[in-house]
Structure formats: C-alpha cells, structure tokens
Motif scaffolding. Structure first.
Motif, PDB file in Angstrom:
ATOM      1  N   SER A 192       0.810  -1.218   0.000  1.00 44.93           N
ATOM      2  CA  SER A 192       0.000   0.000   0.000  1.00 44.93           C
ATOM      3  C   SER A 192       0.848   1.274   0.000  1.00 44.93           C
ATOM      4  O   SER A 192       0.533   2.244  -0.711  1.00 44.93           O
ATOM      5  CB  SER A 192      -0.939  -0.006   1.201  1.00 44.93           C
ATOM      6  OG  SER A 192      -0.222  -0.151   2.422  1.00 44.93           O
ATOM      7  N   PHE A 193       1.938   1.301   0.755  1.00 42.36           N
ATOM      8  CA  PHE A 193       2.845   2.449   0.798  1.00 42.36           C
ATOM      9  C   PHE A 193       3.439   2.666  -0.586  1.00 42.36           C
ATOM     10  O   PHE A 193       3.402   3.775  -1.149  1.00 42.36           O
ATOM     11  CB  PHE A 193       3.932   2.165   1.838  1.00 42.36           C
ATOM     12  CG  PHE A 193       4.825   3.330   2.205  1.00 42.36           C
ATOM     13  CD1 PHE A 193       5.124   4.347   1.316  1.00 42.36           C
ATOM     14  CD2 PHE A 193       5.395   3.391   3.469  1.00 42.36           C
ATOM     15  CE1 PHE A 193       5.963   5.397   1.660  1.00 42.36           C
ATOM     16  CE2 PHE A 193       6.236   4.429   3.843  1.00 42.36           C
ATOM     17  CZ  PHE A 193       6.523   5.424   2.930  1.00 42.36           C
ATOM     18  N   GLY A 194       3.994   1.613  -1.170  1.00 39.24           N
ATOM     19  CA  GLY A 194       4.609   1.724  -2.488  1.00 39.24           C
ATOM     20  C   GLY A 194       3.615   2.111  -3.565  1.00 39.24           C
ATOM     21  O   GLY A 194       3.957   2.844  -4.505  1.00 39.24           O
ATOM     22  N   MET A 195       2.404   1.615  -3.458  1.00 40.69           N
ATOM     23  CA  MET A 195       1.349   1.961  -4.416  1.00 40.69           C
ATOM     24  C   MET A 195       1.175   3.478  -4.502  1.00 40.69           C
ATOM     25  O   MET A 195       1.113   4.056  -5.595  1.00 40.69           O
ATOM     26  CB  MET A 195       0.045   1.301  -3.975  1.00 40.69           C
ATOM     27  CG  MET A 195      -1.201   1.755  -4.692  1.00 40.69           C
ATOM     28  SD  MET A 195      -2.678   0.881  -4.090  1.00 40.69           S
ATOM     29  CE  MET A 195      -2.817   1.521  -2.400  1.00 40.69           C
ATOM     30  N   PHE A 196       1.096   4.136  -3.340  1.00 45.34           N
ATOM     31  CA  PHE A 196       0.981   5.589  -3.327  1.00 45.34           C
ATOM     32  C   PHE A 196       2.275   6.249  -3.793  1.00 45.34           C
ATOM     33  O   PHE A 196       2.256   7.174  -4.610  1.00 45.34           O
ATOM     34  CB  PHE A 196       0.626   6.081  -1.924  1.00 45.34           C
ATOM     35  CG  PHE A 196      -0.807   5.888  -1.538  1.00 45.34           C
ATOM     36  CD1 PHE A 196      -1.789   6.769  -1.976  1.00 45.34           C
ATOM     37  CD2 PHE A 196      -1.188   4.833  -0.729  1.00 45.34           C
ATOM     38  CE1 PHE A 196      -3.118   6.602  -1.619  1.00 45.34           C
ATOM     39  CE2 PHE A 196      -2.513   4.647  -0.365  1.00 45.34           C
ATOM     40  CZ  PHE A 196      -3.478   5.527  -0.810  1.00 45.34           C
ATOM     41  N   LEU A 197       3.425   5.792  -3.268  1.00 44.15           N
ATOM     42  CA  LEU A 197       4.687   6.461  -3.546  1.00 44.15           C
ATOM     43  C   LEU A 197       5.052   6.404  -5.021  1.00 44.15           C
ATOM     44  O   LEU A 197       5.480   7.416  -5.603  1.00 44.15           O
ATOM     45  CB  LEU A 197       5.805   5.840  -2.694  1.00 44.15           C
ATOM     46  CG  LEU A 197       7.184   6.493  -2.827  1.00 44.15           C
ATOM     47  CD1 LEU A 197       7.126   7.971  -2.471  1.00 44.15           C
ATOM     48  CD2 LEU A 197       8.199   5.776  -1.941  1.00 44.15           C
ATOM     49  N   TYR A 207       1.947  -4.124 -12.022  1.00 49.12           N
ATOM     50  CA  TYR A 207       1.467  -2.953 -11.288  1.00 49.12           C
ATOM     51  C   TYR A 207       2.573  -1.905 -11.168  1.00 49.12           C
ATOM     52  O   TYR A 207       2.326  -0.705 -11.351  1.00 49.12           O
ATOM     53  CB  TYR A 207       0.979  -3.348  -9.897  1.00 49.12           C
ATOM     54  CG  TYR A 207      -0.325  -4.096  -9.885  1.00 49.12           C
ATOM     55  CD1 TYR A 207      -1.540  -3.406  -9.838  1.00 49.12           C
ATOM     56  CD2 TYR A 207      -0.365  -5.486  -9.899  1.00 49.12           C
ATOM     57  CE1 TYR A 207      -2.753  -4.087  -9.814  1.00 49.12           C
ATOM     58  CE2 TYR A 207      -1.571  -6.175  -9.866  1.00 49.12           C
ATOM     59  CZ  TYR A 207      -2.755  -5.471  -9.826  1.00 49.12           C
ATOM     60  OH  TYR A 207      -3.946  -6.141  -9.804  1.00 49.12           O
ATOM     61  N   ALA A 208       3.778  -2.334 -10.830  1.00 51.98           N
ATOM     62  CA  ALA A 208       4.885  -1.388 -10.654  1.00 51.98           C
ATOM     63  C   ALA A 208       5.152  -0.607 -11.941  1.00 51.98           C
ATOM     64  O   ALA A 208       5.390   0.612 -11.910  1.00 51.98           O
ATOM     65  CB  ALA A 208       6.139  -2.130 -10.211  1.00 51.98           C
ATOM     66  N   LYS A 209       5.102  -1.276 -13.069  1.00 54.39           N
ATOM     67  CA  LYS A 209       5.298  -0.591 -14.351  1.00 54.39           C
ATOM     68  C   LYS A 209       4.162   0.388 -14.614  1.00 54.39           C
ATOM     69  O   LYS A 209       4.386   1.529 -15.018  1.00 54.39           O
ATOM     70  CB  LYS A 209       5.388  -1.618 -15.482  1.00 54.39           C
ATOM     71  CG  LYS A 209       6.660  -2.458 -15.460  1.00 54.39           C
ATOM     72  CD  LYS A 209       6.626  -3.536 -16.541  1.00 54.39           C
ATOM     73  CE  LYS A 209       7.862  -4.425 -16.461  1.00 54.39           C
ATOM     74  NZ  LYS A 209       7.806  -5.542 -17.448  1.00 54.39           N
ATOM     75  N   ASP A 210       2.934  -0.067 -14.370  1.00 55.62           N
ATOM     76  CA  ASP A 210       1.780   0.805 -14.603  1.00 55.62           C
ATOM     77  C   ASP A 210       1.806   2.022 -13.699  1.00 55.62           C
ATOM     78  O   ASP A 210       1.326   3.107 -14.087  1.00 55.62           O
ATOM     79  CB  ASP A 210       0.476   0.026 -14.376  1.00 55.62           C
ATOM     80  CG  ASP A 210       0.212  -1.026 -15.445  1.00 55.62           C
ATOM     81  OD1 ASP A 210       0.878  -0.975 -16.501  1.00 55.62           O
ATOM     82  OD2 ASP A 210      -0.644  -1.898 -15.220  1.00 55.62           O
ATOM     83  N   TRP A 211       2.347   1.876 -12.494  1.00 56.71           N
ATOM     84  CA  TRP A 211       2.371   2.979 -11.541  1.00 56.71           C
ATOM     85  C   TRP A 211       3.578   3.900 -11.721  1.00 56.71           C
ATOM     86  O   TRP A 211       3.707   4.877 -10.986  1.00 56.71           O
ATOM     87  CB  TRP A 211       2.321   2.432 -10.115  1.00 56.71           C
ATOM     88  CG  TRP A 211       0.993   1.822  -9.767  1.00 56.71           C
ATOM     89  CD1 TRP A 211      -0.210   2.083 -10.352  1.00 56.71           C
ATOM     90  CD2 TRP A 211       0.735   0.843  -8.742  1.00 56.71           C
ATOM     91  NE1 TRP A 211      -1.208   1.325  -9.768  1.00 56.71           N
ATOM     92  CE2 TRP A 211      -0.667   0.564  -8.784  1.00 56.71           C
ATOM     93  CE3 TRP A 211       1.530   0.181  -7.803  1.00 56.71           C
ATOM     94  CZ2 TRP A 211      -1.262  -0.360  -7.909  1.00 56.71           C
ATOM     95  CZ3 TRP A 211       0.923  -0.724  -6.941  1.00 56.71           C
ATOM     96  CH2 TRP A 211      -0.454  -0.992  -6.994  1.00 56.71           C
ATOM     97  N   GLY A 212       4.450   3.598 -12.672  1.00 55.11           N
ATOM     98  CA  GLY A 212       5.485   4.562 -13.021  1.00 55.11           C
ATOM     99  C   GLY A 212       6.924   4.143 -12.902  1.00 55.11           C
ATOM    100  O   GLY A 212       7.823   4.942 -13.183  1.00 55.11           O
ATOM    101  N   ALA A 213       7.217   2.917 -12.471  1.00 52.81           N
ATOM    102  CA  ALA A 213       8.610   2.490 -12.349  1.00 52.81           C
ATOM    103  C   ALA A 213       9.244   2.332 -13.734  1.00 52.81           C
ATOM    104  O   ALA A 213       8.645   1.733 -14.636  1.00 52.81           O
ATOM    105  CB  ALA A 213       8.704   1.178 -11.586  1.00 52.81           C
TER     106      ALA A 213
END
Length: 314
Positions: free
Chosen positions: A157-162, A184-190
């Motif tokens: 949850s923390f990483g999702m927001f960050l 998810y990590a790619k979609d969220w911007g990594a």
C-alpha cells in the motif's frame, strides 16, 4: 456495539470480538458508523509488543488506525460536516488508539469527506499509507530526471501511493517487487522493475541516490553497497532504537539514514485527494468481513500481495 480488542500482546489469537458501549461525542468530535478499516504493518507490530516504548502496555487495546464510514453524530463545535456524510479518517494517536469497532469517535480535524468515486474500502486505505508516501516524498527533497531511486517492496500500500506520486517528478525509479507486482509497478510509473524472486538487487552493480525500504527486510547496513556516496536511505519501518541511532550515524558518514515518521494532516490529505482526482489508483487486494478479523490479519501479515487488505463492517 461490537469491537475487536486484545488484552495481551501476541499473535492473531489474542484478538477477540466483544460488546462495548457506543462512544459518547465531545464537542470537537464526530461519531462515525464504521464501514471499513484498513490493515497496516504497524497494527501487528503494536499487537506483538514490538512498539511498547511508544504504545504502552495498557489493555484492552483495539487494532486498526484508518477507516471510512458514515457520520452518525456531530459535536457542537464541528462545522462543514453533517450526519449522513460519507467520510474517511484516522485516529489521533496510532500507537494507543484503534478503530476496529462498529462505531468510533474521531476529532473533526482528522475526518474528511470521501470522494464519490471511491469505495469505502478504498477510502479507508488512504490516511496511513498515503501520508507515509507524501512524507517520504518530502524527505527525498529536490528530485528530477537524473535522480536514481530504488523502492524495495514497491507494490504494497505504501509503495502503491509512492510510485504514483513520484511519476510526475520524472525520476529514474527502480521498483523491487514479487512476480505478482511487476505489472502494477510498471503501470504505476517504475522505469525498471526487479522481481526479487529471480534477482537480488543487493548484488547489482547499479547504485542509487535514494533507497527506500518498504519491506522492512533490507535495512541500512545491507543497502550501503548500492548507495552512492551522498545517498539517502529512507527507513519506512524503523524499530524504536533505530530512530536515535540514525541521527547519530548521520554525523559521521556521507550516506544518510533517515526514518519516516508521519502524521496525517489536512495538508497531506488534500495533496492525496488532488492526486486521486488526477488518476491515482488505489488497489484493494482483498476485503474481509468483520467476522473474519483474525483471518484478515493472518493474511495481511503473510505479505506477498499487491495493494491493501481491508476489513468491512456490514
């Protein structure tokens, strides 16, 4: 009303559901009929007795710190909210208060209207993890396209927001997650994603300007070889002894160790609501009914999932 409490430190088997009177309302408070509360790592750290220096040893204790629900009563001094409003909020002292009950009173200053496009489960996930992510972002200081950031444990949850808050900054972000979280990590911007089940980031030749450990498993000493000479290690799950220790360490080394201590506020919540209105996603991995509170905490403590675990009260 029904409430989940515990009378001694221990594993999930110390949790029990009891009957308690509905709380009264002070003039500056709001009575909320709880519809959902989220599970955070601090919940079980406190319950297991790992934080007694700050949480104390007075029982009974409740668990849970952030919630969503419907206003059932208003104190005489409260303005801008009314009975029937759908809201979310957080306790004032996360070390000594808990929300695992059918009704809870909170200071009006720690209650906000729930966005209409969010479910109760999603809204309950905002205060603790979201505030921690905003705090981490502020501790990172001035970051840009040349800043190399490593996020270990990046899709909880923390990483999702960050990850999503970092995306507009354009930094070079590497996310370490399990195989279930890579997409998810790619979609969220990594920019780069490392599956820890296949690769050990600590043996990499890459070095970073900022390393943030959200898993609680890396630690500053292990991270030092992958940190640049003036890099910062952000500790999201500090043990009480690490808080003064990090300050002492920073006097003698270029590589800094900082702990993240956050407190929800209207300023931070408005920043999160702006991000949510701009498309920030809140992923709820699993929702448990109130009657399965023990199973919910057992599941959450095992880890290995993406997003947030939430308990809903019918």
């Amino acid at each position: 009303m029904k409430a989940v409490v515990y009378h001694q430190f221990g594993n999930t088997n110390v949790l029990q559901m009891v009957e308690q009177p509905k709380p009264g309302i002070r003039p500056d408070q709001i009575l909320i009929q709880v519809k959902a509360f989220s599970i955070n790592p601090m919940d079980w750290k406190i319950r297991k007795g790992e934080m007694t220096l700050m949480s104390g040893s007075k029982f009974p204790k409740r668990t849970g710190t952030d919630l969503s629900g419907i206003i059932a009563g208003i104190g005489a001094e409260v303005r801008g909210l009314k009975v029937g409003d759908e809201v979310f909020g957080v306790v004032q002292n996360i070390m000594k208060e808990g929300v695992s009950a059918e009704y809870i009173t909170l200071p009006a200053s720690l209650v906000w209207k729930k966005p209409k496009n969010l479910s109760f489960a999603q809204a309950a996930a905002i205060p603790v993890a979201g505030t921690a992510a905003v705090t981490a972002l502020e501790k990172m200081g001035n970051i840009g396209t040349q800043t190399k950031i490593l996020i270990n444990g990046a899709t909880g949850s923390f990483g999702m927001f960050l990850l999503q808050l970092l995306r507009p900054k354009g930094a070079d972000v590497t996310a370490v997650t399990g195989s279930k979280g890579t997409t998810y990590a790619k979609d969220w911007g990594a920019a780069t994603v490392i599956d820890y089940t296949a690769e050990n980031v600590l043996t990499s030749k890459e070095t970073y300007d900022i390393v943030i450990d959200l898993s609680g498993k890396m630690g500053y000493q292990k991270a030092k070889p992958i940190m640049n000479p003036k890099a910062v290690f952000l500790n999201a799950t500090p043990k009480p002894i690490e808080i003064p220790g990090s300050l002492l360490n920073n006097l003698f080394t270029g590589k800094k160790h900082q702990v993240i201590l956050s407190a929800p506020s209207t300023k931070y919540t408005n920043m999160l609501l702006d991000a949510i209105n701009s498309g920030l996603e809140i992923e709820i991995h699993k929702v448990f009914p109130f009657s399965e509170y023990q199973q919910a905490y057992e599941y959450a403590e095992r880890g290995g999932y993406v997003g947030k675990i939430v308990v809903e009260i019918a």
